[in-house]
Write an enzyme that holds these catalytic residues in place. Structure first.
Site, PDB file in Angstrom:
ATOM      1  N   GLU A 125      30.205 -27.922  18.936  1.00 31.95           N
ATOM      2  CA  GLU A 125      28.970 -28.427  18.297  1.00 31.95           C
ATOM      3  C   GLU A 125      28.910 -27.624  16.998  1.00 31.95           C
ATOM      4  O   GLU A 125      28.641 -26.540  16.870  1.00 31.95           O
ATOM      5  CB  GLU A 125      27.231 -28.252  18.956  1.00 31.95           C
ATOM      6  CG  GLU A 125      26.692 -28.761  18.375  1.00 31.95           C
ATOM      7  CD  GLU A 125      25.255 -28.555  18.491  1.00 31.95           C
ATOM      8  OE1 GLU A 125      24.259 -29.260  17.611  1.00 31.95           O
ATOM      9  OE2 GLU A 125      24.849 -27.975  19.317  1.00 31.95           O
TER      10      GLU A 125
ATOM     11  N   LYS B 226      30.271 -32.626  20.217  1.00 31.10           N
ATOM     12  CA  LYS B 226      28.550 -32.715  19.425  1.00 31.10           C
ATOM     13  C   LYS B 226      28.082 -32.509  18.250  1.00 31.10           C
ATOM     14  O   LYS B 226      28.295 -31.878  17.823  1.00 31.10           O
ATOM     15  CB  LYS B 226      27.934 -31.622  20.230  1.00 31.10           C
ATOM     16  CG  LYS B 226      26.568 -31.583  20.325  1.00 31.10           C
ATOM     17  CD  LYS B 226      25.015 -31.313  20.837  1.00 31.10           C
ATOM     18  CE  LYS B 226      24.164 -31.638  20.339  1.00 31.10           C
ATOM     19  NZ  LYS B 226      22.259 -31.090  21.331  1.00 31.10           N
TER      20      LYS B 226
END
Length: 295
Positions: free
Chosen positions: A176, A213
């Site tokens: 992420e 993400k």
């Protein structure tokens, strides 16, 4: 990795609930839920209240594996119980929701337009414990604040290095590198970041896959080549400070990307609501995010 969980994350419709608020973000999350800082004393009471909120969400009849693929847990949540069962076990055995764990220890100070992750010297032990508890994968967050090529390369290098460590432990990493939605050069940062991610994906082994993400992009379908990449199991999007309505609208324009929302998921939920009111509000939230993820 559990093959049933792997297949669900790879192929099923739905989204991932981010229930991983940590020490720094917990007071704000509780405040939005209607629990003000003056109503609790000390960190332990704060985390007890946060666990009660998470447990209420997960135990709600609105929350289940028909629409929610997975849930990202905070370490303390993994170590606690929901309705008398260990949290990860409850998620999978009772709700058919795949458990993930937030493993980063927060963000370092900004340098070169980014915030890298703080060191994680105890990561191997945490990963081993997570596997024992039935966790499928992990999540770790960095933040990109400017379109700085060096900083973005550093973030990508760190994320993929730790990702390899997580793969070696038998877990699925969610990488992420968030791009701040308020960055004045957000689109340029996204271009640099995608190029850096593609380069590092191409360096993975043929049997290695990760999840990504990412911030909802400025250009619709900007992540299409990441969605199709053979080394990517799934691409999920964070809400990043957008309202749920705005985040859902943006998500629906990015085909093949599903939600992994935190604040947008819990928007409109309140400690003061009756169970019936709470379940109705959560059901409406889940329905909207599910629909946007399936678009």
């Amino acid at each position: 990795m559990d093959p049933k969980q792997h297949e669900k994350v790879k192929s099923a419709r739905g989204f991932i609930a981010a229930l991983d608020q940590s020490g720094g973000s917990t007071p704000k999350a509780l405040s939005l839920y209607g629990v003000e800082p003056g109503s609790y004393a000390g960190e332990q009471q704060m985390f007890d209240l946060m666990h009660a909120m998470r447990s209420r969400i997960v135990a709600s009849p609105a929350f289940g594996g028909d629409r929610v693929l997975g849930a990202i847990l905070f370490e303390q949540t993994m170590d606690r119980e929901i309705q008398g069962r260990p949290s990860a076990d409850y998620l999978w055995s009772v709700k058919q929701v795949v458990p993930f764990l937030k493993v980063d220890k927060g963000l370092a100070e900004e340098a070169d337009g980014v915030q890298r992750m703080k060191p994680m010297p105890a990561l191997d032990g945490l990963l081993a414990r997570a596997r024992e508890k039935g966790v499928f994968g992990t999540k770790m967050r960095s933040v990109v604040k400017h379109a700085d090529a060096k900083g973005i390369a550093d973030v990508a290098d760190q994320q993929f290095a730790v990702g390899r460590q997580i793969l070696a432990a038998g877990l699925m990493p969610i990488i992420e590198p968030e791009v701040d939605i308020h960055a004045t050069d957000k689109e340029g940062a996204e271009r640099l970041l995608k190029a850096a991610i593609l380069e590092r994906l191409d360096a993975l082994g043929p049997q290695q896959q990760v999840m990504l993400k990412l911030t909802l992009p400025s250009v619709d379908d900007f992540y299409a080549d990441l969605v199709r990449h053979p080394q990517v199991l799934r691409v999920v999007a964070l809400s990043g400070g957008y309202s749920r309505e705005d985040a859902n609208r943006r998500l629906a324009r990015n085909h093949g990307v599903i939600a992994s929302f935190s604040r947008a998921l819990t928007e409109g939920l309140a400690a003061q609501q009756s169970d019936a009111e709470f379940d109705r509000a959560l059901d409406a939230s889940i329905a909207g995010i599910y629909a946007a993820s399936a678009a």
